[in-house]
Design a protein around this motif. Structure first.
Motif, PDB file in Angstrom:
ATOM      1  N   GLN A 108       0.837  -1.204   0.000  1.00  0.00           N
ATOM      2  CA  GLN A 108       0.000   0.000   0.000  1.00  0.00           C
ATOM      3  C   GLN A 108       0.871   1.253   0.000  1.00  0.00           C
ATOM      4  OE1 GLN A 108      -3.736  -0.232   2.498  1.00  0.00           O
ATOM      5  NE2 GLN A 108      -2.619  -1.894   3.492  1.00  0.00           N
ATOM      6  N   PRO A 109       1.611   1.479  -1.067  1.00  0.00           N
ATOM      7  CA  PRO A 109       2.518   2.637  -1.102  1.00  0.00           C
ATOM      8  C   PRO A 109       1.798   3.981  -0.966  1.00  0.00           C
ATOM      9  CG  PRO A 109       2.310   1.633  -3.272  1.00  0.00           C
ATOM     10  CD  PRO A 109       1.678   0.680  -2.303  1.00  0.00           C
ATOM     11  N   ALA A 110       0.581   4.066  -1.490  1.00  0.00           N
ATOM     12  CA  ALA A 110      -0.166   5.324  -1.377  1.00  0.00           C
ATOM     13  C   ALA A 110      -0.503   5.617   0.084  1.00  0.00           C
ATOM     14  CB  ALA A 110      -1.438   5.262  -2.217  1.00  0.00           C
ATOM     15  N   LEU A 111      -0.870   4.586   0.829  1.00  0.00           N
ATOM     16  CA  LEU A 111      -1.173   4.753   2.252  1.00  0.00           C
ATOM     17  C   LEU A 111       0.085   5.162   3.011  1.00  0.00           C
ATOM     18  CD1 LEU A 111      -2.980   4.551   4.736  1.00  0.00           C
ATOM     19  CD2 LEU A 111      -2.481   2.080   4.809  1.00  0.00           C
ATOM     20  N   LEU A 112       1.203   4.542   2.684  1.00  0.00           N
ATOM     21  CA  LEU A 112       2.460   4.903   3.336  1.00  0.00           C
ATOM     22  C   LEU A 112       2.823   6.360   3.062  1.00  0.00           C
ATOM     23  CD1 LEU A 112       5.012   4.246   4.909  1.00  0.00           C
ATOM     24  CD2 LEU A 112       6.022   3.368   2.778  1.00  0.00           C
ATOM     25  N   LEU A 113       2.652   6.798   1.818  1.00  0.00           N
ATOM     26  CA  LEU A 113       2.937   8.187   1.478  1.00  0.00           C
ATOM     27  C   LEU A 113       2.049   9.135   2.261  1.00  0.00           C
ATOM     28  CD1 LEU A 113       4.405  10.299  -0.236  1.00  0.00           C
ATOM     29  CD2 LEU A 113       2.659   9.942  -2.019  1.00  0.00           C
ATOM     30  N   MET A 114       0.765   8.792   2.397  1.00  0.00           N
ATOM     31  CA  MET A 114      -0.163   9.633   3.152  1.00  0.00           C
ATOM     32  C   MET A 114       0.262   9.706   4.616  1.00  0.00           C
ATOM     33  SD  MET A 114      -4.318   9.371   3.521  1.00  0.00           S
ATOM     34  CE  MET A 114      -4.247   7.851   4.491  1.00  0.00           C
ATOM     35  N   ILE A 115       0.644   8.566   5.185  1.00  0.00           N
ATOM     36  CA  ILE A 115       1.107   8.547   6.574  1.00  0.00           C
ATOM     37  C   ILE A 115       2.330   9.431   6.748  1.00  0.00           C
ATOM     38  CG2 ILE A 115       2.178   7.098   8.347  1.00  0.00           C
ATOM     39  CD1 ILE A 115       0.353   4.820   7.405  1.00  0.00           C
ATOM     40  N   MET A 116       3.276   9.329   5.840  1.00  0.00           N
ATOM     41  CA  MET A 116       4.523  10.079   5.967  1.00  0.00           C
ATOM     42  C   MET A 116       4.299  11.586   5.820  1.00  0.00           C
ATOM     43  SD  MET A 116       7.303   7.568   4.123  1.00  0.00           S
ATOM     44  CE  MET A 116       8.694   8.277   5.010  1.00  0.00           C
ATOM     45  N   HIS A 198      10.844  13.396  16.243  1.00  0.00           N
ATOM     46  CA  HIS A 198       9.634  12.591  16.426  1.00  0.00           C
ATOM     47  C   HIS A 198       9.021  12.216  15.077  1.00  0.00           C
ATOM     48  CE1 HIS A 198       5.864  11.924  19.140  1.00  0.00           C
ATOM     49  NE2 HIS A 198       5.902  11.050  18.126  1.00  0.00           N
ATOM     50  N   ALA A 199       8.973  13.171  14.169  1.00  0.00           N
ATOM     51  CA  ALA A 199       8.393  12.901  12.850  1.00  0.00           C
ATOM     52  C   ALA A 199       9.196  11.839  12.105  1.00  0.00           C
ATOM     53  CB  ALA A 199       8.341  14.191  12.037  1.00  0.00           C
ATOM     54  N   ILE A 200      10.516  11.948  12.149  1.00  0.00           N
ATOM     55  CA  ILE A 200      11.375  10.981  11.467  1.00  0.00           C
ATOM     56  C   ILE A 200      11.199   9.592  12.061  1.00  0.00           C
ATOM     57  CG2 ILE A 200      13.790  10.279  11.143  1.00  0.00           C
ATOM     58  CD1 ILE A 200      14.468  13.227  10.757  1.00  0.00           C
TER      59      ILE A 200
END
Length: 223
Positions: A108-116, A198-200
């Motif tokens: 789910q690369p799109a979901l990962l991008l949204m999370i990041m 924290h974000a990283i």
């Protein structure tokens, strides 16, 4: 007059202790022990809003003071922390859940991008506001003496706030992450650097596959 002032100060300190205990100790316990997983995030959101309100009404606190420090971010420290987080998270996921390694990137690369993109703003930032400026500024008069006792207490309570996930990996990682975040804020007086760290770390956790431990849908209480 002196006696009256001492009495008022004593009452003020006891109110702060009660408020501190209710916010940082009792609330996470209630969320972890009493609420169903589907209600956890609404309770967390409510507690975050309350924390931001308490920060806003804290004497001598100014929001604009949080943005100072952008030019003083220690990128060497950030890089070392990033490398250590990658190595630790990779080791943990490959040891405990090898099938989950890079699972979002693979499936789910799109979901990962949204999370990041969203995690730094909607998770890391509000958590840091509550656990660093609120903790260290509003309650400074009731915290233990010395830099490291304060940092250790802060990291322990940051880990305690994640009790609701009921997994030792979450508690351990948030404790050691909390040490770095608290050190960056309280010792280096650099809130922007704290948010960056924290974000990283959060994005690394989700990117490498440890997000399954930080997902309320996977919560399994041991009772």
């Amino acid at each position: 007059m002196t006696s009256l002032l001492q009495t008022a100060q004593s009452r003020h300190l006891w109110r702060l202790r009660a408020e501190f205990g209710a916010f940082f100790i009792l609330t996470p316990a209630v969320i972890a022990l009493a609420l169903p997983p589907e209600r956890m995030f609404s309770a967390l959101f409510a507690s975050m809003v309350l924390g931001l309100f308490l920060l806003h009404i804290t004497a001598d606190f100014r929001w604009q003071g949080l943005v100072t420090g952008f030019g003083r971010v220690n990128w060497r420290f950030v890089g070392l922390f990033t490398l250590l987080t990658i190595v630790t998270a990779t080791t943990v996921v490959l040891t405990l859940e090898p099938d989950a390694f890079l699972i979002l990137a693979r499936t789910q690369p799109a979901l990962l991008l949204m999370i990041m993109l969203l995690y730094p703003i909607f998770s890391a930032l509000p958590q840091e506001l509550v656990f660093r400026p609120l903790f260290f500024r509003r309650y400074q008069s009731i915290l233990p003496e010395g830099l490291w006792p304060k940092i250790l207490l802060n990291a322990a309570l940051f880990s305690w706030a994640h009790l609701m996930y009921w997994h030792w990996v979450v508690l351990a990682m948030t404790f050691f992450g909390g040490l770095a975040f608290a050190y960056s804020y309280e010792a280096r007086r650099n809130f922007p650097e704290t948010v960056v760290l924290h974000a990283i770390s959060g994005n690394i956790v989700f990117a490498l596959g440890l997000g399954l431990y930080f997902y309320s849908g996977n919560v399994a209480r041991p009772f």
